[in-house]
Design a protein around this motif. Structure first.
Motif, PDB file in Angstrom:
ATOM      1  N   GLN A  62       5.423   3.556  -7.177  1.00  0.00           N
ATOM      2  CA  GLN A  62       4.181   2.867  -7.553  1.00  0.00           C
ATOM      3  C   GLN A  62       4.298   2.040  -8.831  1.00  0.00           C
ATOM      4  OE1 GLN A  62       1.860   6.642  -9.631  1.00  0.00           O
ATOM      5  NE2 GLN A  62       1.367   6.043  -7.551  1.00  0.00           N
ATOM      6  N   ALA A 109       1.153   4.136  -3.030  1.00  0.00           N
ATOM      7  CA  ALA A 109       0.778   5.516  -2.723  1.00  0.00           C
ATOM      8  C   ALA A 109       1.926   6.489  -2.972  1.00  0.00           C
ATOM      9  CB  ALA A 109       0.330   5.609  -1.266  1.00  0.00           C
ATOM     10  N   ARG A 136       0.834  -1.221   0.000  1.00  0.00           N
ATOM     11  CA  ARG A 136       0.000   0.000   0.000  1.00  0.00           C
ATOM     12  C   ARG A 136       0.858   1.256   0.000  1.00  0.00           C
ATOM     13  NH1 ARG A 136      -4.101  -2.735   4.265  1.00  0.00           N
ATOM     14  NH2 ARG A 136      -5.747  -3.331   2.814  1.00  0.00           N
TER      15      ARG A 136
END
Lengths: 154, 142
Positions: free
Chosen positions: B78, B73, B69
């Protein structure tokens, strides 16, 4: 938990993990009330789980087997295997055995696994005692044996 | 092209095995980085160029899902493919991994072929062809 289904999942998991990751074919799987392998002087690890049911897994094997498994797993000579190598490998083994057992038992349910801990085999409540019920399987490999138990907390 | 790969697992033996399998899969690997949990992994990611992350889920301090995660973010991280390599086998958790952006999921215990096939999908076939199934590395020893 359905103990017959859990036992079947344990057997399948032991077979999958030993044969896939450790190239160790199984000979005989014996049920439960037998004396656990390496109650003293061996290498053992425990791992808690929680979710719809909670308890812990326990794994014990003789040091000679832990050394052989570790040497094969890491691709190093058995004489170079340290105690740290062996405990690390046994902790990873119980992690895979527990995760597989629970997902084979019911893949539609989420169980949370704890972090594997090394322990002395003689400190494990193989018979459950006051804690709860225990399912115990001793597996005979070609040259040794190991014991996997699930201690169910009520 | 040499790929820099980060292996995240709290088990040192498992990190060693994954590294060995990746090396034997025939890919042009650059630097292998290792981390024992998500926090350590983020520190590595912040200071190095990485092409692929292979991470366990269940680790102390920061688990693999939290790492995933945080990477998704972060603008700089990413785009790095993240492969979950874990004993977690519940349908719900695997769906969560994919929903949160994992590029692939490999269940432990794994075969060398499972690692190789995933790398082929994410990185392309090795240029020297050493990682192809017909080369017989299904028999590759861990």
């Amino acid at each position: 938990m359905d103990k017959d289904a859990l036992k079947t999942a344990m057997m399948t998991s032991i077979s999958d993990v030993l044969e896939t990751m450790f190239f160790m074919p199984l000979d005989v799987v014996t049920d439960g009330s037998d004396t656990p392998a390496a109650l003293t002087g061996g290498i053992a690890a425990t791992l808690t789980f929680s979710g719809p049911a909670h308890g812990s897994f326990a794994l014990s094997l003789p040091e000679s087997m832990a050394r052989d498994i570790c040497a094969d797993f890491l691709g190093i000579d058995g004489q170079r295997v340290s105690l740290k190598d062996m405990t690390g490998t046994v902790k990873e083994m119980i992690n895979m055995l527990a995760g597989n057992t629970l997902s084979l038992y019911d893949a539609n349910v989420v169980f949370d696994l704890g972090v594997p801990e090394s322990t002395a085999p003689e400190t494990i409540a193989w018979e459950g005692g006051d804690i709860g019920e225990t399912l115990c399987l001793t597996v005979q490999t070609l040259s040794s044996h190991l014991t996997l138990a699930v201690l169910l907390n009520d | 092209m040499a790929y820099n790969i980060l292996i995240v697992d709290d088990s040192a033996p498992m990190r060693a095995v994954i590294k060995k399998v990746v090396r034997a899969s025939g890919f042009d690997t650059g630097t292998f980085y290792e981390a024992a949990n998500g926090s350590e992994a983020l520190a590595v990611l912040n200071g190095n160029w990485l092409d692929l992350v292979l991470t366990d889920y269940n680790m102390p301090d920061m688990d693999g899902l939290t790492l995933l995660r945080k990477m998704k973010a972060d603008d700089c991280m990413q785009s790095i493919p993240v492969v979950m390599v874990t004993t977690e086998g519940s349908h719900e958790r695997v769906e969560t991994f994919i929903e949160q952006g994992a590029a692939a999921y490999i269940k432990k215990p794994f075969t060398p072929a499972a690692i190789r096939q995933t790398l082929n999908t994410l990185l392309g076939e090795p240029e020297d062809g050493q990682g192809r199934p017909e080369d017989g590395d299904d028999d590759l020893d861990f």
